[in-house]
Design a protein around this motif. Structure first.
Motif, short mmCIF file in Angstrom:
data_model
loop_
_atom_site.label_atom_id
_atom_site.label_comp_id
_atom_site.label_asym_id
_atom_site.label_seq_id
_atom_site.Cartn_x
_atom_site.Cartn_y
_atom_site.Cartn_z
N SER A 87 -43.85 0.56 -20.98
CA SER A 87 -42.64 -0.22 -21.24
C SER A 87 -41.84 -0.43 -19.97
O SER A 87 -41.80 0.43 -19.07
N GLY A 88 -41.16 -1.57 -19.89
CA GLY A 88 -40.26 -1.83 -18.79
C GLY A 88 -39.03 -0.94 -18.83
O GLY A 88 -38.27 -0.87 -17.86
N LEU A 89 -38.81 -0.25 -19.96
CA LEU A 89 -37.67 0.65 -20.11
C LEU A 89 -38.07 2.11 -19.90
O LEU A 89 -37.38 3.02 -20.37
N SER A 90 -39.19 2.34 -19.23
CA SER A 90 -39.73 3.69 -19.10
C SER A 90 -38.71 4.67 -18.51
O SER A 90 -38.63 5.83 -18.92
N GLY A 91 -37.91 4.21 -17.54
CA GLY A 91 -36.92 5.09 -16.94
C GLY A 91 -35.87 5.57 -17.92
O GLY A 91 -35.30 6.65 -17.75
N TRP A 92 -35.61 4.76 -18.94
CA TRP A 92 -34.62 5.12 -19.95
C TRP A 92 -35.19 6.06 -21.00
O TRP A 92 -34.43 6.65 -21.77
N VAL A 140 -38.10 -0.78 -32.36
CA VAL A 140 -37.25 -1.67 -31.56
C VAL A 140 -37.75 -1.75 -30.13
O VAL A 140 -37.78 -2.82 -29.52
N LEU A 141 -38.16 -0.62 -29.56
CA LEU A 141 -38.64 -0.59 -28.18
C LEU A 141 -39.94 -1.38 -28.02
O LEU A 141 -40.14 -2.05 -27.01
N ASN A 184 -33.94 -10.31 -26.03
CA ASN A 184 -34.32 -9.23 -25.12
C ASN A 184 -33.14 -8.30 -24.85
O ASN A 184 -33.30 -7.07 -24.86
N ASP A 185 -31.95 -8.87 -24.63
CA ASP A 185 -30.77 -8.04 -24.35
C ASP A 185 -30.42 -7.16 -25.55
O ASP A 185 -30.12 -5.97 -25.39
N VAL A 186 -30.48 -7.74 -26.75
CA VAL A 186 -30.16 -6.98 -27.96
C VAL A 186 -31.16 -5.84 -28.15
O VAL A 186 -30.78 -4.69 -28.46
N LEU A 187 -32.43 -6.13 -27.93
CA LEU A 187 -33.46 -5.10 -28.13
C LEU A 187 -33.42 -4.03 -27.04
O LEU A 187 -33.70 -2.86 -27.30
N VAL A 188 -33.08 -4.44 -25.81
CA VAL A 188 -32.95 -3.46 -24.72
C VAL A 188 -31.85 -2.45 -25.04
O VAL A 188 -32.08 -1.23 -25.03
N TRP A 189 -30.65 -2.96 -25.31
CA TRP A 189 -29.53 -2.07 -25.56
C TRP A 189 -29.67 -1.35 -26.90
O TRP A 189 -29.30 -0.18 -27.02
#
Length: 219
Positions: A87-92, A140-141, A184-189
């Protein structure tokens, strides 16, 4: 050992856990995200269905009672590891994922140590909410990965000026750029918030189990 339908559904959910990782290893994205989303959502639904059927048909068994929490933990842990890698959100995901993994290993160790007295660590309503929060966060992720890909496809070949013109309304949005950006913004946050909510509930339930087990851990 009788293989009832509820037990079969639980077993299939357990087998679906490594299938989540295989989706990303064998398929290109975003097909991997779509397949993983379908697999995880379907498997998560069986978590409610098998319990409902077992109670309705009076088929609650020791096998199902043992496999059900194992299947839930396997699905969540493998999904989080896979998302941390792809995932591009791996750091989170690393810190809340580590908290979730630590709690699951810790509580499993408590149950093993307590042996016959492990019944005092029965699944609570808060623990059920914890599992639900984990699964919703993962859904969601995974969906965010799909939105991120579609957003990338929308801006493919565009320069910054064209993207700005579309977002400002000076150019027609023929590729639904604003829609995919919003999604994308809604799903990221939303995904980041939900995974931290899940981590918090996970820590709270782990603390509750430790408090209940503490009298049995004193020499």
């Amino acid at each position: 050992m009788t293989m009832t339908l509820p037990n079969l559904l639980t077993l299939l959910r357990l087998l679906a856990a490594p299938g989540f990782a295989l989706c990303y290893l064998l398929l290109p994205r975003p097909w991997a995200d779509g397949a993983a989303l379908l697999l995880f959502t379907t498997a998560s639904a069986t978590d409610w269905i098998d319990g409902y059927l077992a109670r309705k048909w009076n088929q609650v068994s020791k096998l199902g009672t043992m496999l059900d929490p194992i299947a839930d933990k396997a699905m969540v842990v493998i999904a989080l590891f896979t998302l941390a890698a792809f995932s591009g959100l791996s750091g989170w995901l690393i810190l809340p994922g580590a908290l979730i993994l630590f709690r699951e290993v810790f509580v499993s160790g408590l149950r093993e140590y307590l042996g016959d007295t492990a019944g005092l660590l029965k699944v609570t309503k808060l623990a059920k909410w914890k599992t639900t929060a984990q699964m919703v966060a993962i859904v969601v992720l995974v969906a965010q990965g799909i939105a991120e890909h579609q957003l990338g496809m929308s801006v493919f070949g565009m320069d910054g000026e064209m993207i700005g013109a579309i977002l400002d309304g000076r150019e027609a949005d023929r590729v639904n750029l604003r829609l995919w950006l919003l999604a994308n913004d809604v799903l990221v946050w939303g995904g980041a918030l939900l995974i931290w909510v899940a981590a918090l509930l996970t820590v709270l339930t782990g603390t509750d189990y430790f408090r209940k087990a503490l009298p049995y851990l004193r020499d």
